[in-house]
Design an enzyme around this catalytic site. Structure first.
Site, PDB file in Angstrom:
ATOM      1  N   LYS A 119      22.035  25.203 -28.173  1.00  0.00           N
ATOM      2  CA  LYS A 119      22.334  24.951 -26.757  1.00  0.00           C
ATOM      3  C   LYS A 119      23.737  25.459 -26.418  1.00  0.00           C
ATOM      4  CE  LYS A 119      24.268  21.442 -24.937  1.00  0.00           C
ATOM      5  NZ  LYS A 119      24.735  20.136 -24.455  1.00  0.00           N
ATOM      6  N   ASP A 138      18.990  22.401 -22.496  1.00  0.00           N
ATOM      7  CA  ASP A 138      19.492  21.048 -22.779  1.00  0.00           C
ATOM      8  C   ASP A 138      18.379  20.059 -22.407  1.00  0.00           C
ATOM      9  OD1 ASP A 138      19.394  20.998 -20.078  1.00  0.00           O
ATOM     10  OD2 ASP A 138      21.339  20.035 -19.822  1.00  0.00           O
TER      11      ASP A 138
END
Ligand code: SF4
Length: 213
Positions: A119, A138
């Site tokens: 991420k 996310d």
């Protein structure tokens, strides 16, 4: 649908790391550290902690002169601030020792930094290095992609790989911005505001049992 979202998020509050990116003129170091601080932390807390930290130490060299305790104090109350302070300190040491004091621009190198997962690495590559071949996933992107039926996945990493197949690549760099902003304002984790949602007509609302206002 993404075109509609692009229109709808205009004027809404941007996610904290997008603001850090704008205010630092896409500085890779501040984007990296801001993203590390943002994990499981409210945007307002991330923004305030980042501002305090970068006012003292805007570069890896300056950050390396701070102790872990000093970093802890500056970033408190972000969640896991003790862990994150250690990661920030160690990241700066590695940047100085192995990367000439600059943030590396590849996924492989970014993943060698402490606390950096896909991420964070994807967001740094998109915001700081203008990559057009990454999607940053996310919890918001994971949740909304599943509610919309774009993917059927169990983890953000799985969602990232599924989204490369499910979406047109021109949207890849902006999917995070659109869905995080939507997730913070409309398609919230609990009680999503489906009645006021601009993309409701396309959304099967998979897994949504209760909605809110
Ligand atoms: S209709 Fe509801 S579940 Fe679907 S995107 Fe909008 S807020 Fe989220």
């Amino acid at each position: 649908m993404l075109r509609a979202l692009a229109r709808e998020i205009d004027g809404l509050d941007l996610p904290a790391v997008e603001k850090i990116s704008e205010s630092s003129q896409e500085d890779p170091f501040q984007i990296l550290i801001g993203t590390l601080l943002s994990a499981r932390t409210q945007d307002a807390t991330t923004a305030a902690a980042s501002a305090r930290l970068f006012a003292k130490a805007p570069t890896p060299a300056a950050m390396a002169t701070l102790t872990v305790k000093q970093i802890e104090k500056l970033i408190y109350p972000v969640s896991f601030y003790r862990h994150k302070a250690k990661h920030v300190k160690e990241t700066c040491r590695i940047l100085l020792d192995k990367f000439g004091g600059v943030v590396p621009g590849t996924m492989e190198e970014l993943l060698t930094l402490p606390g950096v997962g896909r991420k964070t690495a994807n967001l740094v590559l998109i915001l700081a290095f203008e990559s057009r071949k990454n999607i940053c996933v996310d919890t918001h992107v994971h949740r909304i992609s599943n509610r919309l039926g774009w993917v059927k996945t169990k983890s953000p990493d799985e969602t990232e790989h599924a989204l490369y197949k499910a979406t047109d690549r021109r949207w890849w760099p902006t999917i995070n911005l659109y869905l995080v902003t939507w997730g913070q304002n409309v398609c919230r984790p609990v009680y999503p505001r489906c009645g006021e949602c601009a993309i409701a007509r396309w959304c099967p609302r998979l897994g949504v049992t209760k909605t809110g206002k």
